[in-house]
Scaffold this motif. Structure first.
Motif, PDB file in Angstrom:
ATOM      1  N   ASN A  15     -75.315 -15.140  26.986  1.00  0.00           N
ATOM      2  CA  ASN A  15     -74.014 -15.464  26.406  1.00  0.00           C
ATOM      3  C   ASN A  15     -73.512 -14.257  25.605  1.00  0.00           C
ATOM      4  N   GLU A  16     -72.365 -14.392  25.001  1.00  0.00           N
ATOM      5  CA  GLU A  16     -71.754 -13.267  24.289  1.00  0.00           C
ATOM      6  C   GLU A  16     -72.594 -12.770  23.121  1.00  0.00           C
ATOM      7  N   PRO A  71     -87.674 -16.564  22.975  1.00  0.00           N
ATOM      8  CA  PRO A  71     -86.770 -15.838  22.082  1.00  0.00           C
ATOM      9  C   PRO A  71     -85.332 -15.754  22.584  1.00  0.00           C
ATOM     10  N   LEU A  72     -85.118 -15.833  23.878  1.00  0.00           N
ATOM     11  CA  LEU A  72     -83.744 -15.871  24.374  1.00  0.00           C
ATOM     12  C   LEU A  72     -83.015 -17.099  23.849  1.00  0.00           C
ATOM     13  N   SER A  77     -79.356 -15.895  22.180  1.00  0.00           N
ATOM     14  CA  SER A  77     -78.909 -14.876  23.133  1.00  0.00           C
ATOM     15  C   SER A  77     -78.560 -15.433  24.500  1.00  0.00           C
ATOM     16  N   SER A  78     -79.180 -16.547  24.856  1.00  0.00           N
ATOM     17  CA  SER A  78     -78.971 -17.145  26.172  1.00  0.00           C
ATOM     18  C   SER A  78     -78.984 -18.657  26.055  1.00  0.00           C
ATOM     19  N   THR A  79     -78.322 -19.293  27.000  1.00  0.00           N
ATOM     20  CA  THR A  79     -78.382 -20.743  27.120  1.00  0.00           C
ATOM     21  C   THR A  79     -79.423 -21.070  28.174  1.00  0.00           C
ATOM     22  N   LEU A  80     -80.430 -21.863  27.787  1.00  0.00           N
ATOM     23  CA  LEU A  80     -81.495 -22.230  28.710  1.00  0.00           C
ATOM     24  C   LEU A  80     -81.340 -23.675  29.150  1.00  0.00           C
TER      25      LEU A  80
END
Length: 91
Positions: A15-16, A71-72, A77-80
């Motif tokens: 993601n942003e 950690p993402l 930092s990310s959508t899981l």
């Protein structure tokens, strides 16, 4: 107790708010999964939008708990998303 192991596809979409440091920490996280015998395969998408990995776990709740330790995810930092995947393999 259910000793059956199922496979779960974890989709990690950047993601942003993506942080490069989370990417490095993600690699350490994946190495820990390998050492615990929980990672079947992993890899990035070639378009740079994220990646996926295939977990071995007893159930969806366990797979989700493992993925949410990535950690993402914890860094935002990310959508899981986690999906049970009934994989068929061919020779």
């Amino acid at each position: 107790m259910n000793d059956t192991i199922h496979l779960y596809l974890v989709m990690a979409m950047r993601n942003e708010a993506f942080q490069a440091s989370a990417g490095a920490e993600h690699q350490v996280f994946l190495q820990g999964l390998i050492e615990r015998g929980l990672l079947d395969m992993t890899g990035p998408f070639t378009d740079g939008t994220g990646g996926a990995y295939l977990l071995r776990a007893a159930d969806l709740d366990t797979a989700t708990q493992i993925a949410h330790g990535d950690p993402l995810h914890t860094s935002g930092s990310s959508t899981l998303t986690v999906h049970e995947w009934r994989v068929r393999r061919f020779p």
